[in-house]
Scaffold this active site. Structure first.
Site, PDB file in Angstrom:
ATOM      1  N   GLU A   1      27.127  -6.738  24.215  1.00  0.00           N
ATOM      2  CA  GLU A   1      26.212  -7.751  24.735  1.00  0.00           C
ATOM      3  C   GLU A   1      25.297  -7.072  25.743  1.00  0.00           C
ATOM      4  O   GLU A   1      25.760  -6.535  26.754  1.00  0.00           O
ATOM      5  CB  GLU A   1      26.966  -8.899  25.406  1.00  0.00           C
ATOM      6  CG  GLU A   1      27.639  -9.849  24.439  1.00  0.00           C
ATOM      7  CD  GLU A   1      28.287 -11.028  25.135  1.00  0.00           C
ATOM      8  OE1 GLU A   1      28.147 -11.152  26.372  1.00  0.00           O
ATOM      9  OE2 GLU A   1      28.944 -11.817  24.450  1.00  0.00           O
TER      10      GLU A   1
ATOM     11  N   ASP B   1      25.085 -17.369  36.063  1.00  0.00           N
ATOM     12  CA  ASP B   1      25.773 -16.119  36.383  1.00  0.00           C
ATOM     13  C   ASP B   1      26.317 -16.116  37.805  1.00  0.00           C
ATOM     14  O   ASP B   1      25.710 -16.657  38.725  1.00  0.00           O
ATOM     15  CB  ASP B   1      24.829 -14.931  36.196  1.00  0.00           C
ATOM     16  CG  ASP B   1      24.467 -14.718  34.744  1.00  0.00           C
ATOM     17  OD1 ASP B   1      25.369 -14.864  33.901  1.00  0.00           O
ATOM     18  OD2 ASP B   1      23.299 -14.415  34.451  1.00  0.00           O
TER      19      ASP B   1
END
Length: 279
Positions: free
Chosen positions: A50, A61
């Site tokens: 990823e 995040d």
């Protein structure tokens, strides 16, 4: 699925083990170091990569990945350079699937059609765009699938039976199960709850289900991999990069090797997962 993604999951199924999916931030702390990290990941045992697209407002995040994005942006990383990172990686590795992960805004500014064309040329196999719900599939999801790029959706503990079919409708490649609510880098989830969630998702799809959020060690990978088709590790890798840097955020001679050492351990844990599950 793209041919690379399809082949990789078929190989893993034949081996009887889950995938190790590793996330890192493109351009963190600089282009050359992140390319070195990317090349080291499959050598250390990563099955799928990823590739994070840095963005100035990464709402989903946690602090570690936010800081990684800030370091990358400070170092001059752009979406174009992140695509180039994948293209440079493909010069020596045409087997490992690459999934770009991030937010829609940079893609929208870049231009959706141009982005998808450039992603294909760079050898990208899939996209995870965390702020595009199924109701916005026409924006990027459908065009990506038409180009032959997987669009990977996130399912969470709050994705109920009514919502799940909508989430899965145009999902391809694999399903990313976010094992807890909140931001990246949280604590390890209850393995029994994860197992039940994976089983529930599999009642609605034949796609592999990969589990992420909270996996930090080989032991974590072993436990979660007992029920999932893949184990996703991100924050632990980003933290490993951060702790190897100088006080002013520059790479050291140990940065790439530090990540490789961590990933080798995670790979060992993942590869032993089904042995534990079978006991």
């Amino acid at each position: 699925m793209t041919a690379r993604m399809d082949k990789r999951f078929a190989e893993l199924k034949a081996e009887g083990r889950p995938a190790l999916v590793t996330y890192f931030m493109g351009g963190d702390p600089d282009y050359d170091t992140s390319l070195g990290i990317m090349k080291a990941l499959p050598e250390a045992g990563s099955d799928i990569i990823e590739l994070g697209m840095p963005f100035s407002d990464p709402m989903a995040d946690g602090p570690a990945i936010q800081l990684a994005g800030q370091r990358a942006l400070k170092g001059g990383q752009t979406l174009k350079k992140t695509l180039q990172l994948a293209a440079d990686f493909r010069k020596t590795n045409d087997a490992t699937p690459i999934v770009m992960m991030g937010y829609y805004n940079p893609i929208y500014i870049y231009g959706v059609e141009k982005f998808l064309d450039d992603a294909l040329l760079a050898g990208i196999d899939g996209l995870i765009v965390v702020d595009l719900p199924p109701e916005m599939d026409d924006e990027l999801c459908i065009p990506a699938i038409r180009k032959g790029i997987n669009f990977i959706r996130l399912a969470t503990p709050t994705t109920d039976e009514k919502r799940l079919p909508k989430v899965l409708k145009n999902t391809s490649g694999f399903v990313y199960y976010v094992s807890m609510n909140g931001i990246t880098g949280s604590a390890l989830p209850d393995p029994s709850l994860v197992s039940g969630a994976v089983e529930r998702i599999k009642q609605h799809t034949k796609l592999p289900v990969c589990v992420g959020f909270g996996v930090k060690t080989a032991e974590h990978a072993k436990v979660i991999g007992g029920s999932a088709d893949g184990v996703v590790v991100g924050t632990a890798i980003v933290n490993q990069v951060a702790t190897s840097l100088t006080h002013d955020g520059k790479a050291t001679a140990d940065t790439v090797q530090a990540v490789a050492t961590l990933v080798r351990g995670l790979s060992t844990g993942t590869r032993s997962a089904r042995l534990v599950a079978a006991e």
